[in-house]
Design a protein around this motif. Structure first.
Motif, mmCIF file in Angstrom:
data_model
loop_
_atom_site.group_PDB
_atom_site.id
_atom_site.type_symbol
_atom_site.label_atom_id
_atom_site.label_comp_id
_atom_site.label_asym_id
_atom_site.label_seq_id
_atom_site.Cartn_x
_atom_site.Cartn_y
_atom_site.Cartn_z
ATOM 1 N N TRP B 18 -6.511 8.911 7.062
ATOM 2 C CA TRP B 18 -6.888 8.653 5.676
ATOM 3 C C TRP B 18 -7.564 9.854 5.025
ATOM 4 O O TRP B 18 -7.937 9.793 3.864
ATOM 5 N N ASN B 25 -1.965 6.517 0.451
ATOM 6 C CA ASN B 25 -0.989 5.861 -0.407
ATOM 7 C C ASN B 25 0.123 5.205 0.404
ATOM 8 O O ASN B 25 0.617 4.139 0.049
ATOM 9 N N ARG B 28 -1.243 1.976 1.670
ATOM 10 C CA ARG B 28 -1.339 0.991 0.573
ATOM 11 C C ARG B 28 0.047 0.434 0.248
ATOM 12 O O ARG B 28 0.243 -0.777 0.169
ATOM 13 N N THR B 145 -0.182 7.851 -6.427
ATOM 14 C CA THR B 145 -1.039 6.704 -6.738
ATOM 15 C C THR B 145 -0.432 5.868 -7.846
ATOM 16 O O THR B 145 -0.531 4.647 -7.837
ATOM 17 N N VAL B 148 2.032 3.570 -6.380
ATOM 18 C CA VAL B 148 1.378 2.450 -5.699
ATOM 19 C C VAL B 148 0.967 1.392 -6.720
ATOM 20 O O VAL B 148 1.142 0.186 -6.489
#
Lengths: 294, 309
Positions: B18, B25, B28, B145, B148
């Motif tokens: 991480w 991402n 996630r 992001t 996501v």
């Protein structure tokens, strides 16, 4: 011993109503001069029938005459071509959960991983949208109702098994429980004994008879063999050759009435143990191949 | 990527992974895809529509290829093709009893043709296309992001719709005739489910590739249905299993330089085999117990004999 032959031509004379019921209360089911047409072909016409609460009525007749269609007309799935039909005082299909329905034999895939109790539960609230809330107030009551109805049909021992792994008789009991779970006043059963073995046939017939008379549910049951249910029946509707006869079993399933209905000599024989055998009826040619056509 | 060494200290490993934003991402996106694909896939497995599901996931590939060729957005290619194919499949099912297997040939026709179109689009586009590999097996590196967030929103929408129609859909899947008699719109739900399947596939395939999304749809759901016959628990288990194998696959893919899709699918397949083994063992134990314990659980003929008139 004067069965009423309710054919279209004869019902115009006013005699075409089955009358041997005590007119104490509003009939649960009422057909008056009803006719059904499927694909342009008239299956039957001039059918008059009144069913009271707690009565057990069988719909008999050869394959392909439209016995299942009669049930579908009562459900409102197939519109009636003619006549007046009332189900619990409303038009077919409008009585909602007050009518329980068991379609013609469906067996579940052996690999279906859903328990019998879940299938019964679907009968209770399977048609609701949204997610059942775990904190809903009636959750307990619903759970209790499901357990109660499973107990009623004697399916407690196997209700928690995947339904695909239950035997035909066990599945049929669970499906009857599913049809009963909302406490319907009318139960429409389409060949519930079909493809069950003989002990299961009489056991399920006895169960339906008990539910009918003890719970005061009017039962209309399509059957191709009258014998397993003969002792439990109050009345019979015999459909053949586009017409129908209604009345107590002894008055309908006899040589005289069936000969008149079929317009060809038909003999009803009684065996020593009281079983009835109909001989000489002109069966549809495809007897065993296409039972679903009806 | 330098190959880091897996330390068996999961806390340390996750801290290391991480520390790379692209891995955050990836985790996630993997979680979202696993849960959404699992939930939709659970119904797909129950309805025995895995072939339709496979077709829809394969269709994501020509969709993406055409989008690249014609120069419009990849998302549009994915969603457009998957939803259109879902509608075509729904139209071909029309007039048939739901749950029937007759549509499989027609489904196969759609799949074969669109797959061939995908190769054509790729052949026509001679430029910078990474080749079929990325479209089929996806790439978890390089998820932004923003992607996501889009994924989360689309996934949430799919889950909300599924929650709203879940109960009647279950009823219509298991017992279509009675459901129809009870007023459940069986045919409408069948179409709606195919579209939902298309949307979920398109959404997930952008990250996982066309083939991995199918694995995530079918394997956790099939495993969960082997393990339990309780619908709620089964659905929950599907999400948990999908989530677990995806994350485990991401960890493995980070430390060992082999394709992510292989890891995820193998883990899921391993669990599927284990589940079958466990069920087999449980049955054997039950049978053994019934044989030795003089069987008081006779639910068959003995219970039925009483009612015979």
């Amino acid at each position: 011993m004067n069965p009423v032959v309710a054919k279209a031509a004869e019902s115009e004379t006013g005699s075409g109503v089955a009358l041997d019921v005590t007119p104490t209360s509003e009939p649960v089911l009422c057909l008056c001069g009803a006719a059904a047409r499927v694909g342009g072909r008239t299956l039957w016409s001039g059918v008059d029938l009144e069913v009271q609460a707690g009565e057990f009525v069988a719909v008999l007749g050869p394959n392909g005459v439209g016995k299942s269609t009669l049930v579908k007309v009562l459900l409102g799935i197939v519109p009636a071509a003619e006549g007046e039909i009332r189900v619990l005082g409303r038009r077919p299909g409008e009585a909602g959960s007050r009518v329980g329905y068991l379609p013609q034999r469906r067996s579940f895939d052996p690999d279906l991983r859903i328990r019998g109790v879940d299938v019964v539960r679907m009968g209770l609230d399977g048609d609701r949208w949204g997610v059942p809330l775990p904190w809903a107030r009636n959750r307990r009551a619903q759970q209790r109702r499901v357990d109660e109805v499973i107990e009623l049909v004697g399916a407690s021992a196997y209700a928690h098994r995947p339904i695909g792994q239950c035997s035909g008789g066990e599945q049929q009991r669970l499906l009857i429980a599913q049809a009963l779970v909302r406490r319907p006043e009318v139960l429409l059963l389409d060949e519930p004994l079909d493809s069950l073995d003989l002990p299961n046939q009489s056991a399920v017939a006895a169960l339906i008879g008990r539910i009918c008379h003890e719970e005061n549910v009017a039962v209309v049951m399509v059957a191709h063999d009258v014998n397993p249910i003969l002792h439990h029946l109050d009345r019979v509707v015999y459909i053949a050759e586009g017409g129908a006869v209604c009345g107590p079993p002894s008055e309908v399933v006899n040589s005289e009435t069936l000969t008149r209905l079929y317009r060809t000599p038909v003999e009803v024989l009684s065996t020593q143990d009281g079983r009835l055998v109909v001989v000489g009826q002109p069966e549809a040619p495809a007897v065993h191949t296409n039972r679903h056509a009806g | 990527m330098p190959s880091p060494v897996f330390s068996w200290n999961l806390l340390y490993d996750f801290q290391l992974m991480w520390s790379y934003p692209f891995m955050v991402n990836a985790f996630r996106a993997g979680a979202i895809v696993a849960v959404v694909a699992g939930a939709v896939g659970w119904f797909m497995v129950l309805r025995q529509q895995t072939f339709a599901g496979h077709t829809l996931s394969v269709v994501a590939f020509p969709g993406a290829a055409l989008a690249t060729l014609a120069g419009f957005s990849l998302s549009l290619g994915y969603f457009g093709f998957c939803v259109a194919a879902a509608l075509v499949l729904a139209a071909m099912r029309r007039g048939r009893e739901p749950g029937g297997s007759e549509e499989s040939a027609a489904t196969g026709v759609v799949q074969a043709f669109l797959l061939a179109c995908g190769y054509l689009f790729m052949a026509l586009y001679k430029g910078l296309l990474e080749g079929p590999q990325a479209l089929l097996f996806g790439s978890f590196t390089g998820i932004t992001t923003g992607q996501v967030t889009t994924l989360a929103l689309a996934g949430l929408a799919v889950l909300l719709v599924l929650a709203a129609v879940g109960r009647p859909l279950l009823f219509a899947s298991v017992d279509p005739q009675v459901a129809a008699a009870r007023g459940v719109p069986v045919r409408g739900l069948s179409i709606a489910f195919l579209v939902l399947l298309g949307v979920a596939t398109a959404e997930a395939a952008q990250i996982t590739g066309a083939l991995l999304v199918f694995a995530l749809m079918v394997l956790p759901a099939a495993t969960a249905q082997v393990l339990t016959a309780r619908p709620g628990l089964s659905l929950l288990l599907t999400a948990v299993l999908g989530f677990t194998v995806t994350w485990a696959g991401l960890v493995a893919g980070f430390y060992w330089n082999y394709p992510l899709g292989f890891f995820v699918t193998s883990f899921a397949f391993g669990l599927f085999l284990l589940a079958h083994g466990a069920r087999f063992a449980a049955r054997a134990v039950e049978r053994h117990r019934a044989a030795s314990g003089a069987g008081p659980s006779s639910s068959g003929p003995a219970a039925l004999a009483g009612g015979a008139a």
